[in-house]
Every structure is written in structure tokens, then in C-alpha cells.
Scaffold this active site. Structure first.
Site, PDB file in Angstrom:
ATOM      1  N   ASP A   1       9.209   2.762   5.748  1.00 41.29           N
ATOM      2  CA  ASP A   1       9.798   2.922   4.401  1.00 41.29           C
ATOM      3  C   ASP A   1      10.979   3.902   4.490  1.00 41.29           C
ATOM      4  O   ASP A   1      12.068   3.642   3.975  1.00 41.29           O
ATOM      5  CB  ASP A   1       8.773   3.492   3.404  1.00 41.29           C
ATOM      6  CG  ASP A   1       7.588   2.579   3.134  1.00 41.29           C
ATOM      7  OD1 ASP A   1       7.453   2.076   2.021  1.00 41.29           O
ATOM      8  OD2 ASP A   1       6.783   2.369   4.072  1.00 41.29           O
TER       9      ASP A   1
ATOM     10  N   ILE B   1      10.725  -0.640   1.355  1.00 36.17           N
ATOM     11  CA  ILE B   1       9.656  -1.616   1.629  1.00 36.17           C
ATOM     12  C   ILE B   1       8.929  -1.807   0.318  1.00 36.17           C
ATOM     13  O   ILE B   1       8.309  -0.873  -0.200  1.00 36.17           O
ATOM     14  CB  ILE B   1       8.647  -1.140   2.698  1.00 36.17           C
ATOM     15  CG1 ILE B   1       9.310  -1.063   4.069  1.00 36.17           C
ATOM     16  CG2 ILE B   1       7.461  -2.126   2.767  1.00 36.17           C
ATOM     17  CD1 ILE B   1       8.337  -0.810   5.219  1.00 36.17           C
ATOM     18  N   ASP B   2       9.034  -2.988  -0.233  1.00 44.00           N
ATOM     19  CA  ASP B   2       8.246  -3.305  -1.413  1.00 44.00           C
ATOM     20  C   ASP B   2       6.990  -4.003  -0.901  1.00 44.00           C
ATOM     21  O   ASP B   2       7.075  -4.924  -0.082  1.00 44.00           O
ATOM     22  CB  ASP B   2       9.036  -4.225  -2.340  1.00 44.00           C
ATOM     23  CG  ASP B   2       8.264  -4.533  -3.607  1.00 44.00           C
ATOM     24  OD1 ASP B   2       7.657  -3.599  -4.168  1.00 44.00           O
ATOM     25  OD2 ASP B   2       8.242  -5.699  -4.019  1.00 44.00           O
TER      26      ASP B   2
ATOM     27  N   ASP C   1      11.331  -2.192  -8.130  1.00 44.00           N
ATOM     28  CA  ASP C   1      10.302  -3.215  -7.915  1.00 44.00           C
ATOM     29  C   ASP C   1      10.691  -4.570  -8.497  1.00 44.00           C
ATOM     30  O   ASP C   1       9.955  -5.549  -8.313  1.00 44.00           O
ATOM     31  CB  ASP C   1       8.965  -2.776  -8.522  1.00 44.00           C
ATOM     32  CG  ASP C   1       8.232  -1.787  -7.627  1.00 44.00           C
ATOM     33  OD1 ASP C   1       8.347  -1.914  -6.401  1.00 44.00           O
ATOM     34  OD2 ASP C   1       7.549  -0.887  -8.159  1.00 44.00           O
TER      35      ASP C   1
ATOM     36  N   GLU D   1      13.517   4.338  -3.867  1.00 43.93           N
ATOM     37  CA  GLU D   1      12.135   4.785  -4.115  1.00 43.93           C
ATOM     38  C   GLU D   1      11.780   6.107  -3.431  1.00 43.93           C
ATOM     39  O   GLU D   1      11.118   6.958  -4.020  1.00 43.93           O
ATOM     40  CB  GLU D   1      11.145   3.707  -3.655  1.00 43.93           C
ATOM     41  CG  GLU D   1       9.702   4.127  -3.920  1.00 43.93           C
ATOM     42  CD  GLU D   1       8.664   3.122  -3.461  1.00 43.93           C
ATOM     43  OE1 GLU D   1       9.028   2.066  -2.926  1.00 43.93           O
ATOM     44  OE2 GLU D   1       7.463   3.424  -3.629  1.00 43.93           O
TER      45      GLU D   1
ATOM     46  N   ASP E   1      14.409  -0.828  -2.919  1.00 43.32           N
ATOM     47  CA  ASP E   1      13.021  -0.595  -2.526  1.00 43.32           C
ATOM     48  C   ASP E   1      12.990  -0.839  -1.016  1.00 43.32           C
ATOM     49  O   ASP E   1      13.107  -1.983  -0.562  1.00 43.32           O
ATOM     50  CB  ASP E   1      12.075  -1.554  -3.255  1.00 43.32           C
ATOM     51  CG  ASP E   1      10.628  -1.102  -3.147  1.00 43.32           C
ATOM     52  OD1 ASP E   1      10.303  -0.436  -2.140  1.00 43.32           O
ATOM     53  OD2 ASP E   1       9.838  -1.413  -4.049  1.00 43.32           O
TER      54      ASP E   1
ATOM     55  N   THR F   1       4.220  -1.994   0.346  1.00 43.52           N
ATOM     56  CA  THR F   1       3.821  -1.206   1.530  1.00 43.52           C
ATOM     57  C   THR F   1       2.369  -1.508   1.921  1.00 43.52           C
ATOM     58  O   THR F   1       2.045  -1.534   3.110  1.00 43.52           O
ATOM     59  CB  THR F   1       4.016   0.304   1.250  1.00 43.52           C
ATOM     60  OG1 THR F   1       5.357   0.485   0.815  1.00 43.52           O
ATOM     61  CG2 THR F   1       3.788   1.151   2.489  1.00 43.52           C
TER      62      THR F   1
HETATM   63  N1  LIG Z   1      -0.848   0.367 -10.888  1.00 40.49           N
HETATM   64  C1  LIG Z   1       0.199  -0.383 -10.587  1.00 40.49           C
HETATM   65  N2  LIG Z   1       0.525  -1.425 -11.369  1.00 40.49           N
HETATM   66  C2  LIG Z   1       1.558  -2.219 -11.082  1.00 40.49           C
HETATM   67  N3  LIG Z   1       2.344  -2.047  -9.995  1.00 40.49           N
HETATM   68  C3  LIG Z   1       2.083  -1.021  -9.198  1.00 40.49           C
HETATM   69  C4  LIG Z   1       0.996  -0.139  -9.432  1.00 40.49           C
HETATM   70  N4  LIG Z   1       0.968   0.780  -8.452  1.00 40.49           N
HETATM   71  C5  LIG Z   1       1.995   0.483  -7.644  1.00 40.49           C
HETATM   72  N5  LIG Z   1       2.667  -0.594  -8.101  1.00 40.49           N
HETATM   73  C6  LIG Z   1       3.875  -1.210  -7.567  1.00 40.49           C
HETATM   74  O1  LIG Z   1       3.608  -2.518  -7.045  1.00 40.49           O
HETATM   75  C7  LIG Z   1       4.461  -2.697  -5.948  1.00 40.49           C
HETATM   76  C8  LIG Z   1       3.895  -3.761  -5.051  1.00 40.49           C
HETATM   77  O2  LIG Z   1       4.209  -4.986  -5.614  1.00 40.49           O
HETATM   78  P1  LIG Z   1       3.174  -6.097  -5.997  1.00 40.49           P
HETATM   79  O3  LIG Z   1       2.248  -5.603  -7.023  1.00 40.49           O
HETATM   80  O4  LIG Z   1       3.984  -7.278  -6.365  1.00 40.49           O
HETATM   81  O5  LIG Z   1       2.454  -6.434  -4.650  1.00 40.49           O
HETATM   82  S1  LIG Z   1       0.972  -6.179  -4.245  1.00 40.49           S
HETATM   83  O6  LIG Z   1       0.320  -7.450  -4.213  1.00 40.49           O
HETATM   84  O7  LIG Z   1       0.344  -5.301  -5.145  1.00 40.49           O
HETATM   85  O8  LIG Z   1       1.051  -5.568  -2.927  1.00 40.49           O
HETATM   86  C9  LIG Z   1       4.499  -1.352  -5.306  1.00 40.49           C
HETATM   87  O9  LIG Z   1       5.715  -1.225  -4.622  1.00 40.49           O
HETATM   88  P2  LIG Z   1       5.774  -0.366  -3.261  1.00 40.49           P
HETATM   89  O10 LIG Z   1       5.344   1.033  -3.569  1.00 40.49           O
HETATM   90  O11 LIG Z   1       7.240  -0.453  -2.951  1.00 40.49           O
HETATM   91  O12 LIG Z   1       4.915  -1.068  -2.267  1.00 40.49           O
HETATM   92  C10 LIG Z   1       4.419  -0.373  -6.465  1.00 40.49           C
HETATM   93  O13 LIG Z   1       5.641   0.127  -6.885  1.00 40.49           O
HETATM   94 MG   LIG Z   2       7.919  -1.564  -4.611  1.00 38.18          MG
HETATM   95 MG   LIG Z   3       8.434   0.596  -1.692  1.00 36.28          MG
HETATM   96 MG   LIG Z   4       5.738   2.734  -2.694  1.00 34.26          MG
END
Ligand SMILES: Nc1ncnc2c1ncn2[C@@H]1O[C@H](COP(=O)(O)OS(=O)(=O)O)[C@@H](OP(=O)(O)O)[C@H]1O
Ligand SMILES: [Mg+2]
Ligand SMILES: [Mg+2]
Ligand SMILES: [Mg+2]
Length: 365
Positions: free
Chosen positions: A83, A171-172, A321, A107, A169, A174
Site C-alpha cells: 500500500d 491498494i483498494d 474508494d 489513503e 487508493d 487490502t
Molecule cells: N465498514 C465498512 N463499510 C464499507 N466499506 C468499508 C468499511 N471498512 C472499510 N471499508 C472500505 O472498503 C474498501 C474495500 O472495498 P470493498 O468493500 O469493495 O471490498 S471488500 O470485499 O470488502 O474487500 C476498503 O478499502 P481499502 O482500505 O483500500 O482496502 C475500505 O476503504
Molecule cells: Mg479502498
Molecule cells: Mg486502500
Molecule cells: Mg485501507
């Protein structure tokens, strides 16, 4: 614009959510489309280069992930050397390409890395970034650990509705990255408060549709780069650099034949509620659960027809995101009325006016 409304009432909900099931907006006149698309050529080339380099860095880390590569942030969410490395790399490339007009909303930040005991991990990130720059060969530099920390922190811009701001982002998904599943490097450009360009690098997404039989066979290549510029349509190309093809959303018009995407993580989207909605719509296929904005990429090329995202109460969505993913699914061509486009996003976005404008695609609870 043609919008179909569906009010879905769940007896278990105090306030019924309101859903937009919408067709895409009509295309802009073709002459202005060409002008608009052309004016972001340099930005698009830089964004594709930055995201592809970052994707290569992430692939390398995912192949040989060490336990020490993973940290936990204040909110308990995971963050890895990839990341940070991805953010440093994209930030460095964009700053080199646009030295006079560079603003990045991203991020990660270096706060945790600067704490006691962080030196070793910063050195590992710095090596990853320098190795990537050496392989690319466009910039004759070796970054110091401090340069890398600064590059990460250059992502601290607040953005806003004036001027240009990149949104990243690194790494979206993670959690998906850690599982060896889907993740995306998501980069978008805001201009005057609107998302005008988006690039999604999805290193683990098969090049052929997720709905194709045998998609998990070892012969099925993975690694997709989606990109979209306002007025210019959405394209996908293999991450290895071969030529791009224009993509199109699913042509399915009957929800019974549609399939839908949702988050892999139940904590990120209410699976029970989406199952109920799917039932009401008549969707027969089981949900396709994949991590990250790879869902938007898959939606843009018609692997499925619906994206349901219903965050749990109180969660506030982040611009990084959704910015790149949103443009990838909203500038698709053709925009004809027969193009099936059902996007149901359970998101409230509070960050950029541009995203708020996309509320045509957004569900309000
Ligand atoms: N509680 C809650 N509700 C909704 N979304 C949240 C929550 N917590 C985190 N995140 C964000 O979700 C990002 C990951 O995307 P997704 O939800 O599409 O993928 S996943 O299936 O959950 O992995 C993830 O992105 P990354 O942190 O970049 O991985 C978060 O920003
Ligand atoms: Mg993300
Ligand atoms: Mg991310
Ligand atoms: Mg993250």
C-alpha cells in the site's frame, strides 16, 4: 436521461431505502466529446503508467508476502508495504509529470512509519519503490527513505471543487490482497470538482469475463487495466501493455437473468439486505463477491449487471474508494437506451461535489 425508480420496502427496515435503477446519461455531442477527451491525454498516459508500475510492485509483494510486511492502522484495518510503496510510486510519478500542478488526495500517510521501529519497514518500501523505478527506467533517480516518506505524504491534499486533484487508493481491497484475491490500484483525476479521468489496475482479474466457465483455469490470464476519460468511453487492456479494447456493460434487460456484485467482506456491505433486494428484483444467480473496485471494472465490461453496496450504519465512504470506479462505469459507450445499466450503490459520499453529482447512481438510505 431515463431513470427507472424502484422503491424497495423491507419490513425489517424502519426507513425504507430508496433505490435508483438507472440508465446511463445520454452521450455528450460527439464534437465536444473529442475535445474533452483529448485535453486529458497527458494525464491519462501518466495515470496509466503510474498505476501499471504500482500494480507491478504490488504483484511482487503479493507473491512473497512476509508477516512483517503487514501492519494495522488506528482503525484496525490492515496496511502493507505494498500500500505504502504503491502510494509513494504513484505520487512520485505524478509529481515528476506535473511538477507545476500537483495535488493528490490519497489513503495512506507516513505517521505510523515514522514511529519507533518503523525504519526497517521504510527501508523495505524504499527498496521496492527504487526497484520499480529502475525497471521502468524513465527517471534516473534513487530515492532516499525520506524522499519516499515525503512522496507518501504528498497525498495529504484536501482536494476541493477548484482546480485539479488526483485521487488515489494505492491498494483498494487490502484484505483481498492479503488473501491472495482481488484488489485494485485506483487512480482518478478531479477537475473543477468533477471526476474527469479514472484508471483501475486489477492485477488478479481475469482478462475474460468472470462469468466464463473455466475462468480459474491456469491458462486464463489475469491482469486488467481499465481506463476512462470523460466523453471518451471506457477501455480495458491487459496489464502487460497489449492493445486496449472498448468495453460495454451487460445487455441483459431482465433482472432474472442478471447477476450482481457485492463486497467480499460482510463488514463492508450488508449481504442479508442485498440478498433480499436481489430476491425482490427476481435475480436468480448467487451474488458474485469480489474485493475492491475490481467490481466496477467487471461491471463495466458486463461480467455482471448490478453492483450492490450497502454499508453498515454510520460508515462514511471515502472518495478514493469510488472515484476511479465511478467514472469507469459512467462514461461507457454506447449510451443507447438498450444498454442495460443497473447500478445500485448503497453509498453516501460526503467528500467531493463531483461524486455527489454522481448521485444519479447512488442509493440514499
Ligand atoms: N465498514 C465498512 N463499510 C464499507 N466499506 C468499508 C468499511 N471498512 C472499510 N471499508 C472500505 O472498503 C474498501 C474495500 O472495498 P470493498 O468493500 O469493495 O471490498 S471488500 O470485499 O470488502 O474487500 C476498503 O478499502 P481499502 O482500505 O483500500 O482496502 C475500505 O476503504
Ligand atoms: Mg479502498
Ligand atoms: Mg486502500
Ligand atoms: Mg485501507
Amino acid at each position: 436521461m431515463s431513470i427507472n425508480w424502484l422503491r424497495f420496502v423491507s419490513p425489517s427496515l424502519k426507513k425504507p431505502p430508496l433505490f435508483h435503477l438507472c440508465h446511463l446519461p445520454p452521450p455528450p455531442p460527439s464534437s465536444s466529446a473529442v475535445i474533452v477527451a483529448m485535453s486529458y491525454d497527458k494525464e491519462l498516459a501518466a495515470a496509466k503508467k503510474a498505476a501499471s508500475l504500482a500494480a507491478r510492485l504490488c504483484q511482487k509483494v503479493q507473491k512473497a508476502l512476509l508477516q512483517s510486511d503487514v501492519q494495522s492502522k488506528n482503525d484496525k484495518s490492515p496496511v502493507t508495504v505494498a500500500d505504502y510503496g504503491s502510494q509513494a510510486l504513484v505520487s512520485f510519478v505524478l509529481q515528476q509529470e506535473f511538477p507545476d500542478n500537483f495535488s493528490l488526495v490519497a489513503e495512506e500517510d507516513s505517521k505510523d512509519l515514522r514511529k519507533d521501529g518503523g525504519q526497517e519497514i521504510v527501508e523495505r518500501i524504499t527498496k521496492l519503490v527504487n526497484d520499480s523505478l529502475t525497471i521502468d527506467g524513465s527517471y534516473n533517480v534513487t530515492l532516499s527513505t525520506e524522499d519516499v516518506l515525503k512522496a507518501i505524504d504528498n497525498g495529504r491534499s484536501e482536494g476541493g471543487s477548484q482546480g485539479r486533484h488526483w485521487v488515489l487508493d494505492p491498494i483498494d481491497g487490502t484484505k483481498g490482497f492479503l488473501r491472495g484475491d482481488q484488489y485494485a490500484i485506483a487512480l482518478a483525476l478531479l477537475d473543477g470538482g468533477k471526476v474527469v479521468l479514472g484508471v483501475l489496475a486489477c492485477p488478479n482479474l481475469p482478462l475474460t469475463s468472470l462469468s466464463d466457465a473455466g475462468q480459474h483455469s491456469p491458462n486464463n490470464k489475469v491482469g486488467c487495466l481499465f481506463f476512462a476519460v470523460v466523453g471518451g468511453g471506457t477501455y480495458m487492456q491487459p496489464l502487460d501493455g497489449s492493445s486496449a479494447v472498448k468495453v460495454q456493460v451487460s445487455a441483459v434487460e431482465n433482472p432474472e437473468e442478471a447477476s450482481f456484485f457485492e463486497s467480499y467482506e460482510a463488514a463492508h456491505s450488508m449481504h442479508d439486505l442485498s440478498s433480499l433486494i436481489a430476491q425482490k428484483l427476481g435475480v436468480k444467480a448467487p451474488p458474485v463477491r469480489i474485493d475492491s473496485q475490481a467490481k466496477y471494472g467487471a461491471l463495466s465490461r458486463g461480467d455482471g449487471a448490478i453492483y450492490l453496496r450497502l454499508p453498515h450504519k454510520g460508515y462514511r465512504e471515502k472518495i478514493w474508494d469510488h472515484a476511479a470506479g465511478c467514472i469507469v462505469v459512467s462514461v461507457l459507450e454506447p449510451f443507447g437506451k438498450n444498454t442495460m445499466e443497473v447500478i445500485v450503490l448503497g453509498v453516501r459520499l460526503h467528500f467531493a461535489p463531483s461524486i455527489q453529482k454522481m448521485s444519479k447512481l447512488i442509493v440514499l438510505h
